[in-house]
Design a protein around this motif. Structure first.
Motif, mmCIF file in Angstrom:
data_model
loop_
_atom_site.group_PDB
_atom_site.id
_atom_site.type_symbol
_atom_site.label_atom_id
_atom_site.label_comp_id
_atom_site.label_asym_id
_atom_site.label_seq_id
_atom_site.Cartn_x
_atom_site.Cartn_y
_atom_site.Cartn_z
ATOM 1 N N ALA A 1 -52.828 -0.370 -18.687
ATOM 2 C CA ALA A 1 -53.817 0.760 -18.618
ATOM 3 C C ALA A 1 -53.054 2.096 -18.022
ATOM 4 N N GLY A 2 -53.326 3.179 -18.726
ATOM 5 C CA GLY A 2 -52.629 4.310 -18.177
ATOM 6 C C GLY A 2 -51.793 4.766 -19.178
ATOM 7 N N HIS A 3 -51.409 4.297 -20.358
ATOM 8 C CA HIS A 3 -50.695 4.824 -21.425
ATOM 9 C C HIS A 3 -49.282 4.958 -21.047
ATOM 10 N N GLY A 4 -48.782 3.976 -20.607
ATOM 11 C CA GLY A 4 -47.395 4.145 -20.189
ATOM 12 C C GLY A 4 -46.326 4.546 -21.218
ATOM 13 N N GLY A 5 -46.692 4.045 -22.553
ATOM 14 C CA GLY A 5 -45.773 4.316 -23.692
ATOM 15 C C GLY A 5 -45.968 5.748 -23.629
ATOM 16 N N ASP A 6 -47.052 6.353 -23.685
ATOM 17 C CA ASP A 6 -47.178 8.066 -23.736
ATOM 18 C C ASP A 6 -46.316 8.726 -22.831
ATOM 19 N N GLN A 7 -46.470 8.100 -21.513
ATOM 20 C CA GLN A 7 -45.870 8.792 -20.482
ATOM 21 C C GLN A 7 -44.149 8.603 -20.711
ATOM 22 N N VAL A 8 -43.812 7.504 -21.175
ATOM 23 C CA VAL A 8 -42.388 7.723 -21.630
ATOM 24 C C VAL A 8 -41.983 8.697 -22.525
ATOM 25 N N LEU A 9 -42.618 8.904 -23.591
ATOM 26 C CA LEU A 9 -42.378 9.762 -24.711
ATOM 27 C C LEU A 9 -42.354 11.191 -24.183
ATOM 28 N N GLU A 10 -43.701 11.405 -23.587
ATOM 29 C CA GLU A 10 -43.857 12.826 -23.032
ATOM 30 C C GLU A 10 -42.861 13.261 -22.197
ATOM 31 N N LYS A 11 -42.364 12.289 -21.447
ATOM 32 C CA LYS A 11 -41.314 12.642 -20.391
ATOM 33 C C LYS A 11 -39.839 12.743 -20.978
ATOM 34 N N HIS A 12 -39.542 12.731 -22.431
ATOM 35 C CA HIS A 12 -38.432 12.268 -23.122
ATOM 36 C C HIS A 12 -37.618 11.411 -22.576
ATOM 37 N N VAL A 13 -38.120 10.325 -22.066
ATOM 38 C CA VAL A 13 -37.301 9.052 -21.561
ATOM 39 C C VAL A 13 -36.313 8.660 -22.636
ATOM 40 N N LEU A 14 -36.668 8.500 -23.981
ATOM 41 C CA LEU A 14 -36.244 7.863 -24.831
ATOM 42 C C LEU A 14 -35.423 8.935 -25.967
ATOM 43 N N ASP A 15 -35.472 10.077 -25.607
ATOM 44 C CA ASP A 15 -34.670 11.150 -26.595
ATOM 45 C C ASP A 15 -33.251 10.548 -26.850
ATOM 46 N N GLY A 16 -32.892 10.662 -28.163
ATOM 47 C CA GLY A 16 -31.695 10.001 -28.706
ATOM 48 C C GLY A 16 -31.630 8.712 -28.991
ATOM 49 N N VAL A 17 -32.598 7.697 -28.799
ATOM 50 C CA VAL A 17 -32.519 6.755 -29.026
ATOM 51 C C VAL A 17 -32.910 6.359 -30.547
ATOM 52 N N GLN A 18 -32.030 5.333 -31.146
ATOM 53 C CA GLN A 18 -32.111 5.195 -32.673
ATOM 54 C C GLN A 18 -32.865 4.040 -33.082
ATOM 55 N N GLY A 19 -32.920 3.333 -32.292
ATOM 56 C CA GLY A 19 -33.786 1.862 -32.427
ATOM 57 C C GLY A 19 -34.393 1.270 -30.994
ATOM 58 N N ILE A 20 -35.440 0.603 -31.109
ATOM 59 C CA ILE A 20 -35.817 0.065 -30.026
ATOM 60 C C ILE A 20 -36.385 -1.473 -30.512
ATOM 61 N N VAL A 21 -36.219 -2.084 -29.197
ATOM 62 C CA VAL A 21 -36.630 -3.707 -29.526
ATOM 63 C C VAL A 21 -37.313 -3.997 -28.272
ATOM 64 N N GLY A 22 -38.380 -5.101 -28.323
ATOM 65 C CA GLY A 22 -39.217 -5.462 -27.624
ATOM 66 C C GLY A 22 -39.513 -6.946 -27.806
ATOM 67 N N PHE A 23 -40.346 -7.598 -26.648
ATOM 68 C CA PHE A 23 -41.047 -8.816 -27.218
ATOM 69 C C PHE A 23 -42.097 -9.039 -26.162
ATOM 70 N N HIS A 24 -43.027 -9.785 -26.607
ATOM 71 C CA HIS A 24 -44.309 -10.214 -25.893
ATOM 72 C C HIS A 24 -44.379 -11.610 -25.762
ATOM 73 N N ASN A 25 -44.370 -12.400 -24.372
ATOM 74 C CA ASN A 25 -44.479 -13.753 -24.652
ATOM 75 C C ASN A 25 -45.760 -14.331 -25.170
ATOM 76 N N ASN A 26 -45.998 -15.388 -25.817
ATOM 77 C CA ASN A 26 -46.919 -15.892 -26.370
ATOM 78 C C ASN A 26 -47.549 -17.229 -25.791
ATOM 79 N N PRO A 27 -48.430 -17.447 -25.259
ATOM 80 C CA PRO A 27 -48.838 -18.845 -24.468
ATOM 81 C C PRO A 27 -49.362 -19.800 -25.535
ATOM 82 N N ASN A 28 -49.480 -19.329 -26.742
ATOM 83 C CA ASN A 28 -50.072 -20.363 -27.848
ATOM 84 C C ASN A 28 -48.711 -20.761 -28.737
#
Length: 391
Positions: free
Chosen positions: A136-163
């Motif tokens: 909650a709170g649109h953290g991804g938007d915060q990161v982009l609006e504050k230019h935290v990822l400027d210059g990044v060419q590729g990004i990776v993440g994962f989410h755990n899946n209990p299934n």
């Protein structure tokens, strides 16, 4: 003295237990942020200054020039009272890591240590994003609006899946998780005594008719092969048993995998709500907002990541759940995967009080981050070389 991989894993599991006991809600991850910052600083990993309220960005500069890639994990917990038998269950009343984000950032911490230990051999820069407010709170938007990822060419993440079984990696190019959209509707009629409905314009009748007709969006406007959900989840009207109210409200969510489906659902939603209300001589206010865009993995980067993983990769089952990693993928080519965190029959799912993400997930998460970082740096080095040849 440099720690072995096994030593790092053991330390991360211990840290995960501590973080799990002290969860923090979206935009309130102050202690979590400070602890991560302290750990990274002790390891000699640079913290990059940002204007984020919570969360942080760190950086590992390789010994050789190359691309800038990012690894992302989220920090926040949920307002859920934990109902598990874990010896390290939450100590914060009504707050729980019920989505397993503690597994995510513990994995990223472990990967950070091991990548930093080999930084002289890295061809490029790896940035480590510990993101706030995914829930909650649109953290991804915060990161982009504050230019935290400027210059990044590729990004990776994962989410755990209990299934999925613990440690199993499931990833594919294209869709993975749905876009999440929220709607709130207020119907304006006019109130009257319950015994004299003809003297008013009953918004409850209009409300019921609108909700019923909204179910035709999926059944009559969407192709059967396209996955779409329209759910009304909250309905309110009236204060007492014998008075018709002047207003009625309802809220809910729409889930889609494509921008085309989203546009069509939104168009039909507005048409149905407004026209049915008008048929009852009433007006409406509609608020439509974006919770998360669909996860859509970049084909080339996904192929590179899968090629570099040392474990067998499974084909993921698409889910209507949303994840704001998609916010980054709208701006930066990205890859998002599932990593199994339980797999037991009847295991509680995300956001449930009985959710249990097992420690074994962390080893797979560390490997996924490290191997993906190598794959992305190699991919961009190869791509740059090909462009140089063409020029």
């Amino acid at each position: 003295m440099t720690k072995t991989k096994d030593e790092v894993l053991a330390e991360m599991i211990t840290l995960r237990h501590q973080f799990h006991q002290h969860p923090e809600l979206s935009n309130q991850e102050f202690a979590t942020t400070e602890k991560i910052k302290q750990i990274l600083t002790e390891w000699g990993i640079s913290i990059i200054p940002t204007t984020l309220k919570t969360g942080l960005l760190a950086e590992i500069q390789g010994g050789k020039p190359g691309a800038v890639v990012a690894l992302r994990a989220d920090l926040d917990a949920l307002p859920v009272a934990e109902q598990t038998d874990l010896p390290f269950k939450s100590q914060h009343k009504g707050i729980m890591h019920a989505c397993g984000h503690d597994l995510h950032f513990s994995s990223l911490l472990g990967a950070a240590y091991l990548l930093n230990a080999e930084k002289e051999h890295l061809k490029g820069t790896v940035r480590l994003l510990f993101q706030p407010a995914e829930e909650a709170g649109h953290g991804g938007d915060q990161v982009l609006e504050k230019h935290v990822l400027d210059g990044v060419q590729g990004i990776v993440g994962f989410h755990n899946n209990p299934n999925l079984p613990v440690g199993q990696v499931a990833v594919q190019a294209g869709p993975l998780m749905a876009g999440c959209y929220k709607f709130e509707v207020t119907i304006h009629g006019s109130g009257s005594h319950g015994a004299r409905p003809e003297k008013g314009k009953d918004p409850i009748v209009a409300q019921a008719a609108i909700i019923t007709q909204l179910q035709t969006i999926v059944s009559r406007s969407i192709r059967p092969l396209d996955a779409v959900v329209v759910s009304v989840t909250k309905v309110q009207a009236g204060q007492t048993w014998n008075v018709l109210p002047a207003t009625a409200t309802f809220e809910g969510t729409v889930r889609t995998f494509t921008t085309e489906s989203t546009a069509l659902v939104k168009k039909r939603f507005y048409e149905i709500v407004k026209r049915v209300a008008a048929a009852f001589e009433q007006t409406v206010d509609i608020d439509w907002s974006v919770g998360a865009y669909p996860i859509h993995n970049d084909p080339e980067l996904t192929a590179a990541v899968i090629h570099g993983l040392r474990t067998q990769v499974a084909v993921p089952e698409l889910t209507m759940a949303g994840e704001d990693f998609a916010t980054f993928e709208n701006e930066i080519p990205g890859v998002f995967a599932f990593i199994g965190s339980n797999g037991a029959v009847g295991a509680a799912d995300w956001h449930e009080p009985g959710y249990v993400g097992k420690d074994g997930t962390i080893a797979a998460g560390i490997d996924y981050f490290i191997e993906s970082a190598h794959s992305l740096l190699e991919y961009f080095e190869t791509k740059q070389g090909e462009q140089h040849v063409r020029n």
